[in-house]
Design a protein around this motif. Structure first.
Motif, PDB file in Angstrom:
ATOM      1  N   PHE A  86       1.051  -0.914   0.011  1.00  0.00           N
ATOM      2  CA  PHE A  86      -0.040  -0.050   0.007  1.00  0.00           C
ATOM      3  C   PHE A  86       0.814   1.517   0.057  1.00  0.00           C
ATOM      4  O   PHE A  86       0.524   2.097  -0.707  1.00  0.00           O
ATOM      5  N   LEU A  87       1.865   1.390   0.883  1.00  0.00           N
ATOM      6  CA  LEU A  87       2.789   2.337   0.886  1.00  0.00           C
ATOM      7  C   LEU A  87       3.471   2.786  -0.525  1.00  0.00           C
ATOM      8  O   LEU A  87       3.680   3.864  -0.746  1.00  0.00           O
ATOM      9  N   GLY A  88       3.961   1.338  -1.236  1.00  0.00           N
ATOM     10  CA  GLY A  88       4.602   1.636  -2.345  1.00  0.00           C
ATOM     11  C   GLY A  88       3.664   2.155  -3.289  1.00  0.00           C
ATOM     12  O   GLY A  88       4.059   2.928  -4.335  1.00  0.00           O
ATOM     13  N   ASN A  89       2.202   1.987  -3.226  1.00  0.00           N
ATOM     14  CA  ASN A  89       1.585   2.118  -4.347  1.00  0.00           C
ATOM     15  C   ASN A  89       0.964   3.745  -4.147  1.00  0.00           C
ATOM     16  O   ASN A  89       0.660   4.496  -5.023  1.00  0.00           O
ATOM     17  N   THR A  90       0.998   4.339  -2.986  1.00  0.00           N
ATOM     18  CA  THR A  90       0.496   5.680  -2.838  1.00  0.00           C
ATOM     19  C   THR A  90       1.697   6.606  -2.735  1.00  0.00           C
ATOM     20  O   THR A  90       1.384   7.728  -2.794  1.00  0.00           O
ATOM     21  N   SER A  91       2.864   6.144  -2.502  1.00  0.00           N
ATOM     22  CA  SER A  91       4.023   7.135  -2.308  1.00  0.00           C
ATOM     23  C   SER A  91       4.542   7.555  -3.780  1.00  0.00           C
ATOM     24  O   SER A  91       4.552   6.841  -4.744  1.00  0.00           O
ATOM     25  N   ASN A  92       4.821   8.891  -3.897  1.00  0.00           N
ATOM     26  CA  ASN A  92       5.065   9.336  -5.273  1.00  0.00           C
ATOM     27  C   ASN A  92       6.568   9.592  -5.170  1.00  0.00           C
ATOM     28  O   ASN A  92       7.172  10.061  -6.275  1.00  0.00           O
ATOM     29  N   ILE A  93       7.393   9.375  -4.118  1.00  0.00           N
ATOM     30  CA  ILE A  93       8.826   9.402  -4.226  1.00  0.00           C
ATOM     31  C   ILE A  93       9.329   8.324  -4.849  1.00  0.00           C
ATOM     32  O   ILE A  93       8.895   7.080  -4.518  1.00  0.00           O
ATOM     33  N   PRO A  94      10.015   8.326  -5.788  1.00  0.00           N
ATOM     34  CA  PRO A  94      10.567   7.042  -6.827  1.00  0.00           C
ATOM     35  C   PRO A  94      11.271   6.262  -5.743  1.00  0.00           C
ATOM     36  O   PRO A  94      11.303   4.978  -5.916  1.00  0.00           O
ATOM     37  N   PHE A  95      12.247   6.619  -5.016  1.00  0.00           N
ATOM     38  CA  PHE A  95      13.302   5.851  -4.297  1.00  0.00           C
ATOM     39  C   PHE A  95      12.243   4.939  -3.280  1.00  0.00           C
ATOM     40  O   PHE A  95      12.277   3.831  -2.986  1.00  0.00           O
ATOM     41  N   LEU A  96      11.609   5.808  -2.416  1.00  0.00           N
ATOM     42  CA  LEU A  96      10.599   5.073  -1.602  1.00  0.00           C
ATOM     43  C   LEU A  96       9.612   4.171  -2.208  1.00  0.00           C
ATOM     44  O   LEU A  96       9.374   3.073  -1.621  1.00  0.00           O
ATOM     45  N   SER A  97       9.071   4.351  -3.288  1.00  0.00           N
ATOM     46  CA  SER A  97       8.107   3.464  -3.871  1.00  0.00           C
ATOM     47  C   SER A  97       8.816   2.244  -4.222  1.00  0.00           C
ATOM     48  O   SER A  97       8.353   0.990  -4.142  1.00  0.00           O
ATOM     49  N   MET A  98      10.159   2.343  -4.969  1.00  0.00           N
ATOM     50  CA  MET A  98      10.888   1.072  -5.232  1.00  0.00           C
ATOM     51  C   MET A  98      11.075   0.346  -4.041  1.00  0.00           C
ATOM     52  O   MET A  98      11.179  -0.901  -3.917  1.00  0.00           O
ATOM     53  N   LEU A  99      11.625   1.195  -2.802  1.00  0.00           N
ATOM     54  CA  LEU A  99      11.745   0.471  -1.757  1.00  0.00           C
ATOM     55  C   LEU A  99      10.846  -0.418  -1.047  1.00  0.00           C
ATOM     56  O   LEU A  99      10.793  -1.582  -0.593  1.00  0.00           O
ATOM     57  N   PHE A 100       9.539   0.088  -1.106  1.00  0.00           N
ATOM     58  CA  PHE A 100       8.290  -0.465  -0.386  1.00  0.00           C
ATOM     59  C   PHE A 100       7.831  -1.710  -1.306  1.00  0.00           C
ATOM     60  O   PHE A 100       7.523  -2.462  -0.801  1.00  0.00           O
ATOM     61  N   ARG A 101       7.998  -1.410  -2.461  1.00  0.00           N
ATOM     62  CA  ARG A 101       7.622  -2.676  -3.501  1.00  0.00           C
ATOM     63  C   ARG A 101       8.813  -3.695  -3.137  1.00  0.00           C
ATOM     64  O   ARG A 101       8.293  -4.904  -3.342  1.00  0.00           O
ATOM     65  N   ARG A 102      10.005  -3.573  -3.043  1.00  0.00           N
ATOM     66  CA  ARG A 102      10.906  -4.594  -2.749  1.00  0.00           C
ATOM     67  C   ARG A 102      10.577  -5.195  -1.225  1.00  0.00           C
ATOM     68  O   ARG A 102      10.648  -6.392  -1.175  1.00  0.00           O
ATOM     69  N   LEU A 103      10.322  -4.539  -0.316  1.00  0.00           N
ATOM     70  CA  LEU A 103       9.889  -4.787   0.850  1.00  0.00           C
ATOM     71  C   LEU A 103       8.576  -5.775   1.021  1.00  0.00           C
ATOM     72  O   LEU A 103       8.319  -6.590   1.736  1.00  0.00           O
ATOM     73  N   GLN A 104       7.761  -5.398   0.082  1.00  0.00           N
ATOM     74  CA  GLN A 104       6.221  -6.174  -0.118  1.00  0.00           C
ATOM     75  C   GLN A 104       6.541  -7.570  -0.254  1.00  0.00           C
ATOM     76  O   GLN A 104       5.923  -8.500   0.125  1.00  0.00           O
ATOM     77  N   GLY A 105       7.696  -8.092  -0.889  1.00  0.00           N
ATOM     78  CA  GLY A 105       7.746  -9.429  -1.401  1.00  0.00           C
ATOM     79  C   GLY A 105       6.727  -9.856  -2.398  1.00  0.00           C
ATOM     80  O   GLY A 105       6.123  -9.232  -3.220  1.00  0.00           O
ATOM     81  N   THR A 106       6.681 -11.396  -2.401  1.00  0.00           N
ATOM     82  CA  THR A 106       5.738 -11.998  -3.466  1.00  0.00           C
ATOM     83  C   THR A 106       4.250 -12.118  -2.763  1.00  0.00           C
ATOM     84  O   THR A 106       3.448 -12.224  -3.664  1.00  0.00           O
ATOM     85  N   SER A 107       4.181 -12.242  -1.529  1.00  0.00           N
ATOM     86  CA  SER A 107       2.526 -12.387  -0.862  1.00  0.00           C
ATOM     87  C   SER A 107       2.028 -11.125  -0.821  1.00  0.00           C
ATOM     88  O   SER A 107       2.178 -10.331   0.030  1.00  0.00           O
ATOM     89  N   SER A 108       1.190 -11.064  -1.922  1.00  0.00           N
ATOM     90  CA  SER A 108       0.214  -9.733  -1.868  1.00  0.00           C
ATOM     91  C   SER A 108      -1.259 -10.213  -1.751  1.00  0.00           C
ATOM     92  O   SER A 108      -1.740 -11.268  -2.214  1.00  0.00           O
TER      93      SER A 108
END
Length: 110
Positions: A86-108
């Motif tokens: 959720f944080l990766g999808n809502t943040s507009n900061i590219p670095f944080l978006s990439m970091l949150f998507r990486r921390l999300q993992g595969t289970s969504s």
């Protein structure tokens, strides 16, 4: 005799419904069968967390806090991937978006 207006009758009725539903919700919240049913698959995390609380009360705070932390992460490990997604999808900061998507993992859940 005291006269009661229609608005006061409505207020007393809605207040009565509110009190009833609050008490009914508390009754269902503390029902032992529902608590056991909802927490059965997370027994390991719950036991580590509550064991950590007991260890802290027995004056071993550092060990107890480690056990509580392990239990907390065990209890909420499924939620972390959802929160990071959720944080990766809502943040507009590219670095944080990439970091949150990486921390999300595969289970969504999405």
């Amino acid at each position: 005799m005291i006269s009661i207006t229609e608005w006061q009758k409505i207020g007393v009725g809605t207040t009565g419904f509110g009190i009833f539903f609050i008490l009914f919700g508390m009754l269902l919240y503390f029902d032992s069968v529902l608590l056991a049913f909802g927490n059965r698959h997370k027994l390991k995390g719950t036991s580590f967390f509550l064991g950590g609380v007991v260890i802290v009360l027995l004056r071993w705070p550092l060990l107890g806090m480690f056990l509580e932390t392990y239990g907390f992460f065990n209890l909420f490990k499924d939620f972390f991937s959802v929160a990071f997604g959720f944080l990766g999808n809502t943040s507009n900061i590219p670095f944080l978006s990439m970091l949150f998507r990486r921390l999300q993992g595969t289970s969504s859940m999405v």
